[in-house]
Design a protein around this motif. Sequence first.
Motif: not given
Length: 381
Positions: A164-166, A195-202
């Motif tokens: 979660x946005x680690x 994997x949960x993220x708002x970061x496109x690159x990640x």
Amino acid sequence: MSASTPEAGADLELRGIRKTFPGFTALHDLDLVIPAGSFFALLGPSGCGKTTTLRIVAGLERPTAGSISIGGKDVTSVPPHKRPVNTVFQSYALFPHMTVQENVEFGLRRRKVTDAASRALDALKLVELDHVAGRKPSQMSGGQQQRVALARAIVNRPALLLLDEPLGALDLKLRRQMQSELKTIQDEVGITFLHVTHDQEEAMTMADTVAVMNHGRIEQMGAPQELYELPRTGFVASFLGQSNLIAGAVESAAGGTLVARTAAGGTLRMPIERAVSTSGTITVGVRPEKLMLASEAPTTDDNVLGPGRITDLSFTGVSTQYTVEMPGIGSIGVFEQNMVFGSVFAVGSEVWVRWRPEHTFGLDADAQAGAAEAIADSEDA
């Protein structure tokens, strides 16, 4: 621990998952299958439903409707502590009074696992921290603490690891380092990662498959390269990187090629399979790094816009980013790789823009509205 062991990974299936809260619906009948052993990313802005999805998988939220199964077993009504799932949060949640090894051993000892110490050391070796097993968390960097949290989750040998946005609390350099390390660890242990993220690159750097979420629904799902090169909605085109979107009207769609006429009077071509719509009004899209600038009208078979005038430029190191104002069309972004010292064109220069038809994609007429929403969401994230 290898991918062939029962603990190594399991399919995750969500069927018709709906979650309603007073006044709004967070998830709309979500269907999703994540194969065992894959690294899967849910990508989207705040409020899109990605964290709610993760909490439902973890058992921290109950779905209003639908079912969840892990490894073919229905876990919809199974409490969180009995699911084969572990979660790594943005906040590391390490016990400050315990050593690194004691933190990793904690869950094993609560379950009275006999070889807790050796398993904890094995997990620390995997994240390359066995040499600091006796330190306290306060003696470690943020990146090291995140790896301890990862080791603590992996040591329990879950079928599914939720992230979660680690990496959100890490600085840019550490975040990029951890992106590579997380992917390497996932490859080695074979556990299914969500994997949960708002970061496109990640998402694009680590995941095998990315699902872009918006308003509780999956807008598009696929391999990172597929989503980037061939977005199917304006939201995806502009949330996952940047895109130039140009209004057009289909003039012809025959022989494998779609031809669209712009408001400025010129025509743009693309392979017909790269278009969502093949008639009426559409949106023509192209990524800014696919474009090239010319000081004279090109005489090639490329798509061409112009003449226009450069209104802004910025040097970013790898590339120079130009903004070109095109009469009848609007602003066009162009990212040109820096092959010489200094900018090739100056603000105020008259230029033409060209690109290969196969780099073009076609979206619905309302794609620009979705793109505007994605840009606003990216700025808020």
